[in-house]
Scaffold this motif. Structure first.
Motif, PDB file in Angstrom:
ATOM      1  N   ASN A 297       0.814  -1.215   0.000  1.00  0.00           N
ATOM      2  CA  ASN A 297       0.000   0.000   0.000  1.00  0.00           C
ATOM      3  C   ASN A 297       0.847   1.264   0.000  1.00  0.00           C
ATOM      4  O   ASN A 297       0.394   2.323  -0.444  1.00  0.00           O
ATOM      5  CB  ASN A 297      -0.945  -0.004   1.194  1.00  0.00           C
ATOM      6  N   LEU A 298       2.076   1.168   0.502  1.00  0.00           N
ATOM      7  CA  LEU A 298       2.992   2.310   0.461  1.00  0.00           C
ATOM      8  C   LEU A 298       3.789   2.355  -0.835  1.00  0.00           C
ATOM      9  O   LEU A 298       4.482   3.333  -1.109  1.00  0.00           O
ATOM     10  CB  LEU A 298       3.966   2.240   1.639  1.00  0.00           C
ATOM     11  N   GLY A 299       3.711   1.297  -1.643  1.00  0.00           N
ATOM     12  CA  GLY A 299       4.554   1.214  -2.826  1.00  0.00           C
ATOM     13  C   GLY A 299       6.001   0.976  -2.459  1.00  0.00           C
ATOM     14  O   GLY A 299       6.915   1.405  -3.168  1.00  0.00           O
ATOM     15  N   ALA A 300       6.237   0.300  -1.334  1.00  0.00           N
ATOM     16  CA  ALA A 300       7.596   0.102  -0.833  1.00  0.00           C
ATOM     17  C   ALA A 300       8.329  -0.957  -1.642  1.00  0.00           C
ATOM     18  O   ALA A 300       7.733  -1.929  -2.109  1.00  0.00           O
ATOM     19  CB  ALA A 300       7.568  -0.310   0.639  1.00  0.00           C
ATOM     20  N   ALA A 301       9.629  -0.761  -1.792  1.00  0.00           N
ATOM     21  CA  ALA A 301      10.458  -1.756  -2.446  1.00  0.00           C
ATOM     22  C   ALA A 301      10.514  -3.004  -1.579  1.00  0.00           C
ATOM     23  O   ALA A 301      10.672  -2.934  -0.370  1.00  0.00           O
ATOM     24  CB  ALA A 301      11.874  -1.205  -2.656  1.00  0.00           C
ATOM     25  N   MET A 302      10.363  -4.162  -2.222  1.00  0.00           N
ATOM     26  CA  MET A 302      10.398  -5.429  -1.502  1.00  0.00           C
ATOM     27  C   MET A 302      11.395  -6.365  -2.167  1.00  0.00           C
ATOM     28  O   MET A 302      11.666  -6.248  -3.367  1.00  0.00           O
ATOM     29  CB  MET A 302       9.005  -6.070  -1.475  1.00  0.00           C
ATOM     30  N   PRO A 303      11.970  -7.290  -1.397  1.00  0.00           N
ATOM     31  CA  PRO A 303      12.890  -8.261  -1.992  1.00  0.00           C
ATOM     32  C   PRO A 303      12.188  -9.086  -3.056  1.00  0.00           C
ATOM     33  O   PRO A 303      10.953  -9.202  -3.076  1.00  0.00           O
ATOM     34  CB  PRO A 303      13.310  -9.127  -0.798  1.00  0.00           C
ATOM     35  N   ALA A 304      12.959  -9.673  -3.945  1.00  0.00           N
ATOM     36  CA  ALA A 304      12.400 -10.495  -5.017  1.00  0.00           C
ATOM     37  C   ALA A 304      11.560 -11.631  -4.428  1.00  0.00           C
ATOM     38  O   ALA A 304      11.869 -12.166  -3.359  1.00  0.00           O
ATOM     39  CB  ALA A 304      13.521 -11.057  -5.886  1.00  0.00           C
ATOM     40  N   GLU A 305      10.510 -12.011  -5.147  1.00  0.00           N
ATOM     41  CA  GLU A 305       9.574 -13.001  -4.628  1.00  0.00           C
ATOM     42  C   GLU A 305      10.190 -14.382  -4.472  1.00  0.00           C
ATOM     43  O   GLU A 305       9.673 -15.212  -3.725  1.00  0.00           O
ATOM     44  CB  GLU A 305       8.351 -13.089  -5.543  1.00  0.00           C
ATOM     45  N   ASP A 306      11.302 -14.647  -5.163  1.00  0.00           N
ATOM     46  CA  ASP A 306      11.893 -15.972  -5.056  1.00  0.00           C
ATOM     47  C   ASP A 306      12.715 -16.147  -3.781  1.00  0.00           C
ATOM     48  O   ASP A 306      13.175 -17.249  -3.482  1.00  0.00           O
ATOM     49  CB  ASP A 306      12.768 -16.279  -6.273  1.00  0.00           C
ATOM     50  N   ILE A 324       9.989   5.097   3.939  1.00  0.00           N
ATOM     51  CA  ILE A 324       8.927   5.849   3.261  1.00  0.00           C
ATOM     52  C   ILE A 324       8.089   6.624   4.270  1.00  0.00           C
ATOM     53  O   ILE A 324       7.764   7.799   4.060  1.00  0.00           O
ATOM     54  CB  ILE A 324       8.053   4.902   2.423  1.00  0.00           C
ATOM     55  N   LEU A 325       7.749   5.977   5.387  1.00  0.00           N
ATOM     56  CA  LEU A 325       6.978   6.690   6.415  1.00  0.00           C
ATOM     57  C   LEU A 325       7.743   7.900   6.924  1.00  0.00           C
ATOM     58  O   LEU A 325       7.183   8.995   7.082  1.00  0.00           O
ATOM     59  CB  LEU A 325       6.668   5.746   7.575  1.00  0.00           C
ATOM     60  N   ARG A 326       9.024   7.722   7.177  1.00  0.00           N
ATOM     61  CA  ARG A 326       9.822   8.792   7.787  1.00  0.00           C
ATOM     62  C   ARG A 326      10.112   9.921   6.816  1.00  0.00           C
ATOM     63  O   ARG A 326      10.119  11.094   7.195  1.00  0.00           O
ATOM     64  CB  ARG A 326      11.139   8.188   8.306  1.00  0.00           C
ATOM     65  N   LEU A 327      10.377   9.581   5.562  1.00  0.00           N
ATOM     66  CA  LEU A 327      10.809  10.593   4.604  1.00  0.00           C
ATOM     67  C   LEU A 327       9.691  11.167   3.744  1.00  0.00           C
ATOM     68  O   LEU A 327       9.830  12.274   3.223  1.00  0.00           O
ATOM     69  CB  LEU A 327      11.884  10.006   3.686  1.00  0.00           C
ATOM     70  N   HIS A 328       8.584  10.422   3.584  1.00  0.00           N
ATOM     71  CA  HIS A 328       7.589  10.835   2.594  1.00  0.00           C
ATOM     72  C   HIS A 328       6.144  10.849   3.082  1.00  0.00           C
ATOM     73  O   HIS A 328       5.272  11.277   2.346  1.00  0.00           O
ATOM     74  CB  HIS A 328       7.683   9.931   1.362  1.00  0.00           C
TER      75      HIS A 328
END
Length: 346
Positions: A297-306, A324-328
């Motif tokens: 929901n934040l559009g945060a970068a996440m590690p690859a699904e594998d 993201i919460l802290r900076l944006h």
């Protein structure tokens, strides 16, 4: 904001389609610079980190940054053979990357809220009593650490595998927490290998305490104030205290005593729980959902699904959420107001 453009006037011929004005897409986000092992003293081609600042920049909550959907990271596995060297690497990075994001894996819980009551019905002191009972009885399986700087730059992610899991009380823990153990096995945790090659909590905790005391050297002029980050961190921080205290010593009896001991062991640095921040930032889509949903929901970068959904990858995701919460999303003052609040123990 796009620059002002002089658009053509509407066509006088109503039957004809109006011309289309094309806008160039925004540029892609800057790459995330990762330090893959081995770790050379000088890294060529990688720009130096931003200098640490007391108050990171605030870009406003109306236009949050949308990082890429996946981030490719190098998870550095740590065993008894290399844990001292890898912790030395972490120690060398703390000056420039003083944000330490932690996540743990453990074999579930064997103590629960009384019948007819949910965890949310308990007082903070009652919830701490449950955390203490479980952490004192069940060992840690895995600890993940992600480091970043005040601007969210990410150097690397070590994925620690302490010895952690063993049968206690005639298999009591393993039998009663079987579902959690089965899930960890499904994600690739090899308990036999952990017994053979893992790091004892006592050895790991002693070395980590040495690294932290050197990095924080508070007030010698060379120290750095560390910022610790978790996501729903009551158990993560409890296991961290357990390890730093030698691995066998029971947790403090009271919640207040636990917080005081935590502050002492972490060198008095700042502490944030990204789950509590997300729940209370004013966005309904971040309330009552798990880490993956918050990140999405934040559009945060996440590690690859594998990659397995274990301590290392979860610490990367928690880092993305907090950054993201802290900076944006939050203003500086609002973000600072969450310092010291541990989700579930507040």
């Amino acid at each position: 904001m796009l620059p002002h453009r002089h658009l053509p006037r509407p066509w006088r011929n109503a039957a004809a389609a109006p011309p289309m004005v094309l806008y160039q897409p925004p540029p892609p986000p800057p790459p995330m610079f990762l330090y893959p092992p081995p770790y050379p003293t000088t890294i060529v081609g990688v720009p130096p980190p931003y200098p640490a600042v007391p108050h990171p920049p605030y870009f406003g909550h109306h236009h949050p940054m949308m990082p890429p959907a996946a981030v490719h990271v190098q998870l550095q596995s740590v065993t008894a053979a290399n844990f001292a060297a890898e912790l030395d690497v972490i120690g060398s990075l703390l000056q420039n990357y003083p944000y330490v994001v932690v996540d743990t894996e453990y074999p579930g819980t064997v103590h629960h809220a009384p019948a007819g009551r949910r965890d949310s019905d308990l007082s903070p002191d009652e919830r701490y009593a449950l955390v203490k009972a479980n952490v004192d009885e069940l060992p840690i399986v895995q600890l993940g650490i992600t480091l970043c700087d005040a601007h969210g730059n990410l150097p690397f992610v070590p994925d620690f595998d302490p010895y952690g899991y063993h049968h206690t009380g005639g298999g009591y823990g393993a039998e009663r927490a079987w579902e959690s153990v089965a899930f960890l096995r499904s994600q690739g945790v090899d308990f036999d290998a952990a017994r053979a090659r893992g790091v004892s909590s006592a050895s790991f905790g002693a070395k980590l305490a040495e690294i932290l005391s050197t990095a924080a050297a508070p007030r010698s002029g060379n120290g750095v104030e560390l910022t610790w980050v978790t996501f729903g961190g009551a158990y993560d921080l409890a296991y961290l205290v357990k390890m730093l205290d030698g691995g066998e010593k029971p947790l403090p009896e009271t919640r207040q005593g636990f917080v005081e001991r935590l502050r002492e062991l972490l060198g008095g640095g700042r502490l944030f729980d990204a789950k509590f921040m997300a729940e209370n930032c004013g966005r309904a889509d971040l309330r009552g959902v798990g880490m993956r949903s918050v990140a999405a929901n934040l559009g945060a970068a996440m590690p690859a699904e594998d990659l397995p959904w274990l301590a290392g990858t979860k610490s990367v995701t928690a880092y993305s959420i907090h950054s993201i919460l802290r900076l944006h999303v939050l203003s500086q003052d609002t973000a600072a107001g969450f310092e010291g609040i541990i989700d579930g123990l507040q």
